[in-house]
Design a protein around this motif. Structure first.
Motif, PDB file in Angstrom:
ATOM      1  N   HIS A 189       0.869  -1.180   0.000  1.00  0.00           N
ATOM      2  CA  HIS A 189       0.000   0.000   0.000  1.00  0.00           C
ATOM      3  C   HIS A 189       0.906   1.231   0.000  1.00  0.00           C
ATOM      4  O   HIS A 189       1.607   1.473   0.981  1.00  0.00           O
ATOM      5  N   PHE A 233       1.538   5.500  -0.819  1.00  0.00           N
ATOM      6  CA  PHE A 233       0.756   6.742  -0.777  1.00  0.00           C
ATOM      7  C   PHE A 233       1.646   7.961  -0.980  1.00  0.00           C
ATOM      8  O   PHE A 233       2.847   7.937  -0.684  1.00  0.00           O
ATOM      9  N   SER A 265      -2.881   5.376  -2.358  1.00  0.00           N
ATOM     10  CA  SER A 265      -3.691   6.392  -1.670  1.00  0.00           C
ATOM     11  C   SER A 265      -3.155   7.790  -1.950  1.00  0.00           C
ATOM     12  O   SER A 265      -1.974   8.058  -1.690  1.00  0.00           O
ATOM     13  N   ASN A 267      -7.506   4.035  -2.850  1.00  0.00           N
ATOM     14  CA  ASN A 267      -8.090   4.406  -1.562  1.00  0.00           C
ATOM     15  C   ASN A 267      -8.120   5.931  -1.439  1.00  0.00           C
ATOM     16  O   ASN A 267      -7.132   6.597  -1.753  1.00  0.00           O
ATOM     17  N   THR A 305      -7.774  12.249   5.380  1.00  0.00           N
ATOM     18  CA  THR A 305      -6.657  12.140   6.327  1.00  0.00           C
ATOM     19  C   THR A 305      -6.864  12.939   7.608  1.00  0.00           C
ATOM     20  O   THR A 305      -6.494  12.502   8.694  1.00  0.00           O
ATOM     21  N   HIS A 343     -11.140   5.694   3.519  1.00  0.00           N
ATOM     22  CA  HIS A 343     -10.286   5.698   4.714  1.00  0.00           C
ATOM     23  C   HIS A 343     -10.577   7.027   5.425  1.00  0.00           C
ATOM     24  O   HIS A 343     -10.098   8.075   5.008  1.00  0.00           O
ATOM     25  N   HIS A 357     -10.980   9.554   8.862  1.00  0.00           N
ATOM     26  CA  HIS A 357     -10.603   9.829  10.251  1.00  0.00           C
ATOM     27  C   HIS A 357     -11.747  10.540  10.964  1.00  0.00           C
ATOM     28  O   HIS A 357     -12.634  11.127  10.333  1.00  0.00           O
ATOM     29  N   PRO A 378       3.447   8.133   8.431  1.00  0.00           N
ATOM     30  CA  PRO A 378       2.411   8.657   7.545  1.00  0.00           C
ATOM     31  C   PRO A 378       1.389   9.480   8.302  1.00  0.00           C
ATOM     32  O   PRO A 378       1.196   9.269   9.469  1.00  0.00           O
TER      33      PRO A 378
END
Ligand code: KIV
Ligand code: ZN
Length: 523
Positions: free
Chosen positions: A97, A99, A139, A167, A171, A202, A204, A523
């Motif tokens: 994965h 990003f 991502s 994805n 964030t 994804h 938050h 990240p």
């Protein structure tokens, strides 16, 4: 569009980025086995380039955990990608994965780069990852604050280079459900090839919208949800796995989508994560809070006694809340303990079974009945023992209401040296904590201390949780005992061991970053 939603669990990666969480390799492996029992489709096992410890943990999980895809996270950087691919190589189904940010805020201030460079890095990263593994997720970080046209250009590049999952991270938890769904809808228009790969969400929880946004994303066409048990993760956390899964399950007739989750494993998985991370679950948390199925008001109790559905939209047994009937006593033997643990999903043999049996006997001597919850606490407590750790040998505490309490402790250091310290504190727990500081000559600062009982009743096991800070690194530790002072001391000693490992790992990462100042540490 199919009706199966892929559950991508990031408890061990984004979840582990929560302050104070420091899981050792044994704990990570046990969590990964439990996630496999829970039936998650993808386990994001860690960020292998972050430290040698992270790399090893991901590699062990890839080797030993069967069923789910095992993913390793990597920045859009060749060395990171190689490290991640190496770590997941032995998995049945490995995934890398990768990003890179597409928002101008990140490009300008964090990467100190340009949109053109971001496109080049995304192209090179996905192409490199695809040369190493077949399953590559990409991502665009901070996508929801990025220009949608530019993000679409980057996604087109990632798909052209062979990304199999795209994805879209929120964030910083800034999006609103309709806005997020519109953003995904616009990406589908701008990048028709998005329909040939898996679209993932994804989110938050900074504004408390992570689950709502993830659900909006699913309704807009996403078929992978990235989430974490108990919603743990960076800052306010990630979308909570149990909430999104039980939403899809409970309203299946209206939504028409399903997951592969064995929902009866949810309660146990939640308890394991809470215990090993030291992150308590708030009592009123949806699905797994201890009050989620409790009825306080007389009217509600009356209704539920007459007919459960009057005030309950879910049956507690569907998340495994009835799986606590198993009981052992002090006459139970090693064989009974082994079978009981197996029933709980822990395969314990050899030396580990001997140690667990010894702890069980000690507890069974003090408690009449040892329940499934006690056994879970005991086994997860055993998982915490590490090689590079302090061990509590013994302690004495003199407590009185007429003079300040005094504590003496003896410990073994990670190098095998025996050290002793004493202190007169404000209370017995304070005295023992400071006596440990004095024995180890560490300036550890206590940040959090909590004590709970594992079950009800006067002979319940006590479970202590400590977060402390050493040289700018915070770490947690937990301890279980029938004696709460001992539970507190064990928790403190473990937190100290974890903090020291963090200090050492941070020094390693600093060395790597000095070699390449373009990189950010996590990240
Ligand atoms: O929140 C985020 O953007 C992330 C990415 C690494 C996917 O965790
Ligand atoms: Zn995240």
């Amino acid at each position: 569009m199919n009706d199966r939603v892929i559950i991508f669990d990031t408890t061990l990666r984004d979840g582990e980025q929560s302050p104070g969480i420091s899981l050792n390799p044994g704990e990570k492996l046990e969590i990964a086995h439990q996630l496999a029992r829970l039936g998650v489709d993808v386990i994001e096992a860690g960020f292998p380039a972050a430290s040698p410890g992270d790399f090893e943990a991901v590699r062990t999980i890839a080797r030993e955990v069967h069923g789910p895809v095992i993913a390793g996270l990597a920045r859009a950087h060749a060395a990171d990608i190689e490290r991640a691919a190496d770590a997941v190589r032995e998995a049945e189904r490995p995934r890398v994965h990768t990003f890179i940010s597409t928002s101008d805020i990140h490009i300008e201030h964090q990467l100190q780069s340009t949109r053109e460079d971001v496109k080049g890095s995304a192209r090179a990263a996905v192409a490199h990852a695809r040369s190493l593994v077949d399953d590559v997720e990409f991502s665009p970080m901070d996508a929801t604050r990025a220009d949608v046209e530019f993000t679409a250009e980057v996604l087109q590049i990632a798909i052209d280079e062979g990304a199999t999952t795209i994805n879209i991270p929120d964030t910083v938890g800034y999006a609103m459900p309709e806005e997020y769904a519109r953003f995904l809808g616009r990406l589908y228009e701008l990048v028709p090839a998005l329909r040939d790969v898996v679209l993932s969400v994804h989110c938050h929880d900074d504004l408390g919208l992570a689950v709502a946004n993830s659900f909006a994303g699913v309704q807009a066409g996403a078929r992978q949800v990235e989430c974490a048990i108990n919603g743990i993760g960076e800052r306010a956390g990630n979308a909570s796995l149990e909430e999104i899964v039980m939403l899809l399950e409970t309203r299946k007739a209206d939504i028409g989508l399903s997951t592969g989750i064995a929902t009866r494993e949810i309660a146990r998985t939640s308890r394991m994560i809470s215990r090993l991370t030291g992150y308590a679950v708030q009592p009123n948390k949806a699905i797994v809070g201890r009050n989620a199925f409790a009825h306080e008001s007389g009217i509600h109790q009356d209704g539920v006694l007459k007919e459960r559905s009057t005030y309950e939209i879910m049956d507690a047994t569907t998340i495994g809340l009835d799986a606590n009937s198993l009981v052992l006593g002090k006459h139970s033997g090693r064989h009974a303990l082994r079978s009981a643990l197996l029933e709980l999903g822990f395969e314990v043999d050899g030396q580990a079974l001997n140690t667990a049996f010894k702890r069980f006997k000690e507890i069974a001597d003090k408690k009449k009945q040892v329940s499934a919850m006690d056994l879970e606490a005991l086994v997860t407590d055993e998982l915490r023992d590490e090689l590079r750790a302090y061990t509590l040998e013994w302690f004495d505490v003199e407590a009185s209401s007429r003079r300040p309490p005094h504590a003496t402790v003896q410990l073994t250091t990670p190098d095998g040296e025996t050290v002793r310290g004493d202190f007169t504190g404000d209370g017995p727990v304070d005295a023992i904590f400071r006596a440990i500081n004095s024995a180890t000559r560490r300036e550890a600062r206590l940040r959090e201390f909590r004590i709970d009982s594992v079950t009800g009743g006067p002979d319940a096991l006590g479970e202590a949780s400590v977060v402390l800070e050493v040289a700018g690194q915070s770490a947690g530790g937990q301890g279980v005992s029938t004696d709460i002072i001992e539970a507190a001391a064990l928790a403190y000693v473990r937190a100290l061991s974890n903090a020291e490992r963090r200090v050492a790992a941070a020094a390693d990462v600093a060395e790597t970053d000095n070699a390449d100042p373009q990189l950010t540490p996590t990240p």
